[in-house]
Design a protein around this motif. Structure first.
Motif, PDB file in Angstrom:
ATOM      1  N   PRO A 115       0.790  -1.236   0.000  1.00 48.98           N
ATOM      2  CA  PRO A 115       0.000   0.000   0.000  1.00 48.98           C
ATOM      3  C   PRO A 115       0.822   1.285   0.000  1.00 48.98           C
ATOM      4  O   PRO A 115       0.265   2.368   0.203  1.00 48.98           O
ATOM      5  N   LEU A 116       2.134   1.204  -0.224  1.00 49.82           N
ATOM      6  CA  LEU A 116       2.946   2.419  -0.225  1.00 49.82           C
ATOM      7  C   LEU A 116       2.532   3.372  -1.337  1.00 49.82           C
ATOM      8  O   LEU A 116       2.797   4.575  -1.266  1.00 49.82           O
ATOM      9  N   SER A 117       1.886   2.844  -2.370  1.00 51.07           N
ATOM     10  CA  SER A 117       1.431   3.677  -3.483  1.00 51.07           C
ATOM     11  C   SER A 117       0.254   4.560  -3.109  1.00 51.07           C
ATOM     12  O   SER A 117      -0.100   5.470  -3.848  1.00 51.07           O
ATOM     13  N   GLY A 118      -0.364   4.302  -1.969  1.00 56.23           N
ATOM     14  CA  GLY A 118      -1.575   5.019  -1.577  1.00 56.23           C
ATOM     15  C   GLY A 118      -2.824   4.174  -1.683  1.00 56.23           C
ATOM     16  O   GLY A 118      -3.883   4.570  -1.198  1.00 56.23           O
ATOM     17  N   LEU A 119      -2.723   3.007  -2.311  1.00 58.38           N
ATOM     18  CA  LEU A 119      -3.872   2.115  -2.419  1.00 58.38           C
ATOM     19  C   LEU A 119      -4.089   1.405  -1.092  1.00 58.38           C
ATOM     20  O   LEU A 119      -3.205   0.712  -0.595  1.00 58.38           O
ATOM     21  N   ALA A 120      -5.276   1.578  -0.519  1.00 61.28           N
ATOM     22  CA  ALA A 120      -5.610   0.918   0.740  1.00 61.28           C
ATOM     23  C   ALA A 120      -6.210  -0.458   0.502  1.00 61.28           C
ATOM     24  O   ALA A 120      -6.234  -1.298   1.406  1.00 61.28           O
ATOM     25  N   THR A 121      -6.703  -0.704  -0.714  1.00 57.46           N
ATOM     26  CA  THR A 121      -7.261  -2.001  -1.076  1.00 57.46           C
ATOM     27  C   THR A 121      -6.757  -2.394  -2.453  1.00 57.46           C
ATOM     28  O   THR A 121      -6.380  -1.535  -3.252  1.00 57.46           O
ATOM     29  N   VAL A 122      -6.766  -3.690  -2.725  1.00 56.46           N
ATOM     30  CA  VAL A 122      -6.385  -4.200  -4.045  1.00 56.46           C
ATOM     31  C   VAL A 122      -7.405  -5.251  -4.458  1.00 56.46           C
ATOM     32  O   VAL A 122      -8.036  -5.885  -3.608  1.00 56.46           O
ATOM     33  N   PRO A 123      -7.583  -5.474  -5.755  1.00 54.73           N
ATOM     34  CA  PRO A 123      -8.520  -6.507  -6.201  1.00 54.73           C
ATOM     35  C   PRO A 123      -8.086  -7.891  -5.731  1.00 54.73           C
ATOM     36  O   PRO A 123      -6.890  -8.192  -5.690  1.00 54.73           O
ATOM     37  N   VAL A 124      -9.056  -8.700  -5.340  1.00 55.29           N
ATOM     38  CA  VAL A 124      -8.740 -10.067  -4.965  1.00 55.29           C
ATOM     39  C   VAL A 124      -8.273 -10.834  -6.207  1.00 55.29           C
ATOM     40  O   VAL A 124      -8.559 -10.446  -7.346  1.00 55.29           O
ATOM     41  N   VAL A 125      -7.525 -11.880  -5.965  1.00 58.81           N
ATOM     42  CA  VAL A 125      -7.056 -12.778  -7.029  1.00 58.81           C
ATOM     43  C   VAL A 125      -7.524 -14.180  -6.651  1.00 58.81           C
ATOM     44  O   VAL A 125      -7.384 -14.578  -5.487  1.00 58.81           O
ATOM     45  N   PRO A 126      -8.082 -14.920  -7.618  1.00 54.23           N
ATOM     46  CA  PRO A 126      -8.270 -14.605  -9.037  1.00 54.23           C
ATOM     47  C   PRO A 126      -9.506 -13.747  -9.277  1.00 54.23           C
ATOM     48  O   PRO A 126     -10.410 -13.688  -8.449  1.00 54.23           O
ATOM     49  N   ALA A 127      -9.527 -13.071 -10.431  1.00 56.11           N
ATOM     50  CA  ALA A 127     -10.668 -12.254 -10.824  1.00 56.11           C
ATOM     51  C   ALA A 127     -10.724 -12.167 -12.341  1.00 56.11           C
ATOM     52  O   ALA A 127      -9.694 -12.250 -13.015  1.00 56.11           O
ATOM     53  N   PHE A 128     -11.924 -11.964 -12.845  1.00 53.03           N
ATOM     54  CA  PHE A 128     -12.122 -11.867 -14.291  1.00 53.03           C
ATOM     55  C   PHE A 128     -12.116 -10.406 -14.709  1.00 53.03           C
ATOM     56  O   PHE A 128     -12.751  -9.567 -14.076  1.00 53.03           O
ATOM     57  N   ASP A 129     -11.373 -10.080 -15.755  1.00 57.93           N
ATOM     58  CA  ASP A 129     -11.327  -8.731 -16.316  1.00 57.93           C
ATOM     59  C   ASP A 129     -12.165  -8.728 -17.590  1.00 57.93           C
ATOM     60  O   ASP A 129     -11.774  -9.324 -18.605  1.00 57.93           O
ATOM     61  N   ALA A 130     -13.310  -8.062 -17.528  1.00 55.67           N
ATOM     62  CA  ALA A 130     -14.232  -8.073 -18.665  1.00 55.67           C
ATOM     63  C   ALA A 130     -13.692  -7.296 -19.856  1.00 55.67           C
ATOM     64  O   ALA A 130     -14.141  -7.519 -20.991  1.00 55.67           O
ATOM     65  N   VAL A 131     -12.746  -6.390 -19.635  1.00 58.67           N
ATOM     66  CA  VAL A 131     -12.204  -5.586 -20.731  1.00 58.67           C
ATOM     67  C   VAL A 131     -11.335  -6.445 -21.644  1.00 58.67           C
ATOM     68  O   VAL A 131     -11.481  -6.435 -22.875  1.00 58.67           O
ATOM     69  N   VAL A 132     -10.433  -7.205 -21.049  1.00 58.30           N
ATOM     70  CA  VAL A 132      -9.534  -8.046 -21.854  1.00 58.30           C
ATOM     71  C   VAL A 132     -10.014  -9.492 -21.915  1.00 58.30           C
ATOM     72  O   VAL A 132      -9.424 -10.319 -22.617  1.00 58.30           O
ATOM     73  N   GLU A 133     -11.071  -9.793 -21.153  1.00 60.26           N
ATOM     74  CA  GLU A 133     -11.676 -11.129 -21.136  1.00 60.26           C
ATOM     75  C   GLU A 133     -10.672 -12.212 -20.762  1.00 60.26           C
ATOM     76  O   GLU A 133     -10.567 -13.258 -21.402  1.00 60.26           O
ATOM     77  N   ARG A 134      -9.938 -11.936 -19.688  1.00 63.68           N
ATOM     78  CA  ARG A 134      -8.987 -12.920 -19.174  1.00 63.68           C
ATOM     79  C   ARG A 134      -9.013 -12.870 -17.651  1.00 63.68           C
ATOM     80  O   ARG A 134      -9.577 -11.936 -17.053  1.00 63.68           O
ATOM     81  N   TRP A 135      -8.360 -13.848 -17.026  1.00 58.78           N
ATOM     82  CA  TRP A 135      -8.375 -13.994 -15.571  1.00 58.78           C
ATOM     83  C   TRP A 135      -7.001 -13.695 -14.974  1.00 58.78           C
ATOM     84  O   TRP A 135      -5.968 -14.033 -15.562  1.00 58.78           O
ATOM     85  N   SER A 136      -7.012 -13.091 -13.794  1.00 58.46           N
ATOM     86  CA  SER A 136      -5.803 -13.033 -12.979  1.00 58.46           C
ATOM     87  C   SER A 136      -5.725 -14.335 -12.187  1.00 58.46           C
ATOM     88  O   SER A 136      -6.730 -15.032 -12.005  1.00 58.46           O
ATOM     89  N   ALA A 137      -4.534 -14.657 -11.695  1.00 67.68           N
ATOM     90  CA  ALA A 137      -4.373 -15.907 -10.946  1.00 67.68           C
ATOM     91  C   ALA A 137      -3.045 -15.916 -10.216  1.00 67.68           C
ATOM     92  O   ALA A 137      -2.095 -15.227 -10.617  1.00 67.68           O
ATOM     93  N   PHE A 138      -2.978 -16.696  -9.134  1.00 67.51           N
ATOM     94  CA  PHE A 138      -1.698 -16.999  -8.518  1.00 67.51           C
ATOM     95  C   PHE A 138      -1.054 -18.118  -9.331  1.00 67.51           C
ATOM     96  O   PHE A 138      -1.727 -19.061  -9.764  1.00 67.51           O
ATOM     97  N   ILE A 139       0.250 -18.001  -9.560  1.00 63.69           N
ATOM     98  CA  ILE A 139       0.940 -18.970 -10.412  1.00 63.69           C
ATOM     99  C   ILE A 139       2.205 -19.468  -9.733  1.00 63.69           C
ATOM    100  O   ILE A 139       2.742 -18.834  -8.821  1.00 63.69           O
ATOM    101  N   ASP A 140       2.677 -20.618 -10.196  1.00 65.33           N
ATOM    102  CA  ASP A 140       3.956 -21.143  -9.753  1.00 65.33           C
ATOM    103  C   ASP A 140       5.068 -20.311 -10.406  1.00 65.33           C
ATOM    104  O   ASP A 140       5.002 -20.047 -11.614  1.00 65.33           O
ATOM    105  N   PRO A 141       6.090 -19.896  -9.652  1.00 57.76           N
ATOM    106  CA  PRO A 141       7.169 -19.094 -10.259  1.00 57.76           C
ATOM    107  C   PRO A 141       7.826 -19.757 -11.461  1.00 57.76           C
ATOM    108  O   PRO A 141       8.303 -19.070 -12.364  1.00 57.76           O
ATOM    109  N   GLY A 142       7.827 -21.081 -11.489  1.00 61.62           N
ATOM    110  CA  GLY A 142       8.426 -21.769 -12.616  1.00 61.62           C
ATOM    111  C   GLY A 142       7.670 -21.580 -13.912  1.00 61.62           C
ATOM    112  O   GLY A 142       8.198 -21.883 -14.994  1.00 61.62           O
TER     113      GLY A 142
END
Length: 235
Positions: A115-142
């Motif tokens: 939150p150093l940027s000033g954002l007190a909240t962030v979108p939960v993950v995973p979530a669907f982005d209707a603009v690009v029609e794709r999902w965010s997700a937690f991933i394996d670093p590999g």
């Protein structure tokens, strides 16, 4: 969202209680402390810097592995969890040290920290982005390099697998934090003292606001300016 997944998000990162159907995760509590530090790399092409940071955290600092997410738009984010809530100046000092240690070659506009940027909240993950029609997700670093040219996920990630990935993670405890703060490099004092602001200010509040919003100013100084504005606003 599956209850087990949201429970892991709360366990690791939430600064306040939040309903299981929330779409935003609170990072700051009422006393401006946080249990999470999210380091966001907006450009997918900066994956090598993400990998270098992961390696530095694990190999040089011997810290628990953070979660790694990819956004629907292709940004990578490292989710660092802390066992105890930390005041923003402490988190700013941690981030400044990390940036000097392994991210000094990355321009300021290609790195964000919440939150150093000033954002007190962030979108939960995973979530669907209707603009690009794709999902965010937690991933394996590999798998990180797979998303450099192919942002996000085309289909929703498996919630049980997402919960399992977070369940395996541990927060940075107080002893680890104290050790790392003594180990991390500090930014040169000249850089901390030099505020690259142009123009002449006659209003102190306007000056503080300019400092807070200037990405070229060290993050610790921006936090101090924001704190001063908050205090002044409450009088």
């Amino acid at each position: 969202m599956q209850p087990a997944l949201f429970a892991e998000l709360r366990r690791l990162y939430a600064a306040a209680d939040v309903a299981g159907d929330a779409v935003q995760l609170p990072l700051l509590d009422a006393t401006a402390t946080a249990r999470a530090l999210l380091i966001e790399f907006p450009q997918a092409s900066d994956w090598p810097s993400v990998g270098a940071t992961l390696s530095y955290l694990a190999d040089e600092l011997a810290l628990p592995r953070p979660a790694l997410s990819v956004s629907a738009g292709g940004a990578f984010t490292l989710w660092l969890a802390f066992a105890s809530p930390r005041p923003l100046p402490q988190l700013a000092a941690f981030f400044d040290g990390l940036r000097v240690a392994c991210l000094s070659d990355l321009p300021a506009d290609r790195l964000r920290c919440h939150p150093l940027s000033g954002l007190a909240t962030v979108p939960v993950v995973p979530a669907f982005d209707a603009v690009v029609e794709r999902w965010s997700a937690f991933i394996d670093p590999g798998m990180g390099s797979m998303f450099i040219s192919e942002p996000g996920l085309e289909f929703p990630p498996n919630s049980e697998r997402q919960a399992e990935m977070l369940a395996a993670l541990r927060a940075i405890d107080d002893r680890q934090f104290a050790r790392v703060m003594a180990q991390l490099p500090t930014p040169p004092q000249a850089a901390m003292d030099a505020l690259p602001l142009a123009g002449h200010f006659t209003d102190p509040a306007a000056f503080l606001l300019a400092v807070m919003n200037d990405a070229a100013v060290p993050i610790g100084e921006r936090i101090n300016a924001a704190s001063a504005l908050l205090v002044a606003g409450r009088r």
